[in-house]
Design a protein around this motif. Structure first.
Motif, short mmCIF file in Angstrom:
data_model
loop_
_atom_site.label_atom_id
_atom_site.label_comp_id
_atom_site.label_asym_id
_atom_site.label_seq_id
_atom_site.Cartn_x
_atom_site.Cartn_y
_atom_site.Cartn_z
N LEU A 1 25.18 47.66 21.97
CA LEU A 1 24.02 48.31 22.11
C LEU A 1 24.19 49.78 21.70
N GLY A 2 25.31 50.29 22.32
CA GLY A 2 25.64 51.92 22.19
C GLY A 2 25.26 52.35 20.71
N ASP A 3 25.66 51.61 19.87
CA ASP A 3 25.71 52.31 18.48
C ASP A 3 24.63 51.64 17.60
N LEU A 4 23.70 50.65 18.30
CA LEU A 4 22.53 50.13 17.71
C LEU A 4 23.06 49.19 16.45
N GLY A 5 24.06 48.26 16.71
CA GLY A 5 24.66 47.44 15.70
C GLY A 5 25.17 48.30 14.61
N TYR B 1 17.42 41.28 15.67
CA TYR B 1 18.82 41.36 16.18
C TYR B 1 18.99 40.99 17.90
N VAL B 2 20.18 40.89 18.17
CA VAL B 2 20.60 40.71 19.49
C VAL B 2 21.82 41.67 19.72
N ASP B 3 21.71 42.65 20.48
CA ASP B 3 23.12 43.47 20.81
C ASP B 3 23.78 43.03 22.14
N PHE C 1 31.45 46.94 23.47
CA PHE C 1 32.93 46.39 23.56
C PHE C 1 32.96 45.05 24.22
N ARG C 2 31.75 44.40 24.38
CA ARG C 2 31.79 42.90 24.77
C ARG C 2 31.68 42.04 23.60
N CYS C 3 32.59 41.27 23.24
CA CYS C 3 32.72 40.48 22.00
C CYS C 3 32.32 39.26 21.97
N ARG D 1 21.76 37.31 29.17
CA ARG D 1 22.28 38.62 29.32
C ARG D 1 21.72 39.77 28.36
N ASP D 2 21.63 39.04 27.19
CA ASP D 2 21.53 39.43 25.69
C ASP D 2 20.18 39.64 25.28
N CYS D 3 19.35 38.65 25.51
CA CYS D 3 18.22 38.32 24.60
C CYS D 3 17.11 39.10 25.45
N HIS D 4 16.92 40.38 24.87
CA HIS D 4 15.93 40.98 25.40
C HIS D 4 15.43 42.27 24.59
N ASP D 5 14.24 42.74 24.87
CA ASP D 5 13.97 44.20 23.87
C ASP D 5 14.45 45.25 24.58
N SER D 6 14.03 46.40 23.92
CA SER D 6 14.40 47.60 24.77
C SER D 6 13.83 47.97 26.08
#
Length: 297
Positions: free
Chosen positions: A161-165, A85-87, A91-93, A99-104
């Motif tokens: 991210l907040g709701d884990l997809g 996945y990539v979250d 609310f960023r559509c 910015r987004d491609c990283h693990d926890s």
């Protein structure tokens, strides 16, 4: 580019139970995607794929397209969990690789788009330089790639991210408890199978194949395109998926809500169109030497 790949957690004919919910598309989706894609492989590509497949696949790529979701694989390859996945921030559509491609833990390139780039590179490197064949496990590379290209087209694999997809959004699918991610992984597809396809996966596949040649034929050229003639282009796939997540998946699906016919019937066309068009991502015509992915269109 079109809507691609929404169904992807197929059936691998192996010995362990497939875990659904937080793990990717449900049981039938990955199988449908890869089964349709197989029909567009050239004769040489088919032979090359079969050469790479493990014995458990019985010569059928579709049988291993959900391999990466098996509990044993998730446990043994624990490092691969972040690659499904990539979250995006809540609310960023829109999707941004840097910015987004990283693990926890914040390690860069550890996400589904990074994984698609990595396994494509492994396969193409081995194609151009035989010395790389001993460096990489090309069987695993093919199975991971087939799975992850599917995952990136499931909107909630590119959710928030907040709701884990959608995994933390607990609600009801008709009368059953579920979470929103599981609804998109499994429930929409399984409900469609029962309501419209007599619970016969082959009938569903035939219907999607017919739509590809008839109702969706005008979209195929755009679905097959990648910028700069690249073999895969996962960033646009992820961008499209998070857009679909905002427009369709999250809309009217709040915690505690009951999702029924209105939600199902309005989302099913999105799922079916992305499932049918997903074959273009797997069977795209790349540079000539990549025999195992080349198709005759």
């Amino acid at each position: 580019m079109g809507l691609k790949y929404l169904w992807v957690s197929g059936v691998i004919i192996v010995f362990l139970q497939l875990i659904t919910g937080s793990f990717g598309w449900g049981q039938h989706g990955h199988y449908v995607v890869c089964k349709i894609a197989e029909g567009y492989l050239s004769e040489n590509a088919t032979a090359a794929v079969k050469e790479l497949l493990p014995a458990s696949a019985e010569g059928d790529l579709a049988n291993v397209c959900s391999w990466a979701d098996l509990w044993a694989i998730r446990t043994h390859y624990y490092w691969s969990r972040a690659l499904h996945y990539v979250d995006t921030p809540d609310f960023r559509c829109n999707y941004d690789y840097s910015r987004d491609c990283h693990d926890s833990a914040g390690r860069k390139n550890r996400c589904v788009t990074g994984a698609i780039n990595n396994y494509t590179l492994q396969l193409t490197s081995a194609c151009h330089n035989p010395a790389f064949k001993s460096r990489y496990n090309l069987t695993e590379a093919l199975m991971f790639l087939s799975h992850f290209v599917g995952d990136v087209h499931q909107p909630l694999h590119c959710g928030f991210l907040g709701d884990l997809g959608g995994n933390r959004i607990h609600l009801h699918w008709y009368h059953r408890k579920a979470n929103l991610h599981h609804v998109w992984d499994t429930e929409i597809i399984d409900t469609a199978l029962k309501k419209f396809y007599s619970s016969d996966l082959n009938i569903m596949i035939e219907s999607l194949q017919k739509n590809l040649t008839e109702n969706w034929s005008n979209y195929i050229d755009s679905w097959e395109e990648c910028d700069a003639n690249r073999t895969v282009c996962p960033n646009p796939y992820a961008s499209e998926s998070v857009s679909l997540a905002c427009k369709y998946a999250y809309k009217n699906a709040t915690p505690g809500s009951v999702l029924g016919d209105d939600y199902f019937l309005s989302r099913l066309p999105v799922v079916e169109k992305t499932t049918g068009s997903s074959r273009d991502s797997l069977s795209r015509r790349p540079k000539p030497c990549i025999r195992f992915l080349r198709v005759d269109l």
